[in-house]
Design an enzyme around this catalytic site. Sequence first.
Site: not given
Ligand code: BGC
Length: 309
Positions: A128, A244
């Site tokens: 990110e 993710e």
């Molecule tokens: C972060 C987490 C977060 C998740 C959803 C991830 O990239 O490391 O801390 O809970 O994204 O927001």
Amino acid sequence: MQPGLGRGINFGNALDALPGGPRLPLDERYFDEVASAGFDTVRLPVRWSAHAGTTAPYTIDPAFLARVDAGVRAALDRGLNAVVNVHHYQEMSTAPDAHLPRFLALWRQIAAHYAGRFGQLSFELLNEPGGRLTASRWNTVLAQALAAVRASDPERTVVIGPAEHNDPRALPALAVPDDAHLVASFHYYAPFGFTHQGAGWVPGAEGWLGRSWGGAADEDAVRADLARAAAWGREHGLPLFVGEFGAFQAAATDSRERWTAFVRAEAEALGMSWAYWEFGTDFGAFDPARGVWREPLRRALLGGAPPAP
Ligand code: BGC
């Protein structure tokens, strides 16, 4: 099974845990659970920046590297793919110029360490990127990080994602380096007001509590987002990995199940591999306290009947 990384899950808040945040012990049994449930891949977010020197040569703490190795081996020994990234290196987004030499030194060390072994291990350059790491700045940094990897590890699969926190809408601004071993990734948390309702680290998220998901317009929006990303992937000849996606535990279970199942099925229909965020903490598909999968989420991700005990 999907091509490439297939169906995956993030071991979030283990090697990337933030002080005071949730924490997942990297227990060998969890890798057994993931493999026997039918996943193909474990994404291991790693907060290298908290375990390396702050001045040149920015040496990674050998004890920490051994912990990462143990996680990688635990996945590979069970026939799972592993993805290791650089996670929570926030200073790369707030002060990229100051931190670039250290970031590149981390990748030179990681790549040299794994060079020539562990073919089922992929690298992902930075989780990110955002803030001052604008799309154009990130394109330059990404090319430099890839070159740092390639200096010792020419054929490792490397996962690259767009700026703006890996938002799929930023894919068109991503400059894809000329390299035969790339996978493109993005993160999917839309609509954010649904997936992040009640998330303590998101300003205003308390006000989103109670949002549900599942109408025809909701489905159309997801379908359109993923179709756009898929078109970009086809245009660039790159496999896509939804590295993710997930909904925070404060959302109602029925909506979480619907959203997770829908995103997963759409991604698969478009030929994308994916990794759910995450295994066992605040988005957890698995309940470590009881030692069981949360069946609605397991079913949303993998379908079918629950595995025999
Ligand atoms: C972060 C987490 C977060 C998740 C959803 C991830 O990239 O490391 O801390 O809970 O994204 O927001």
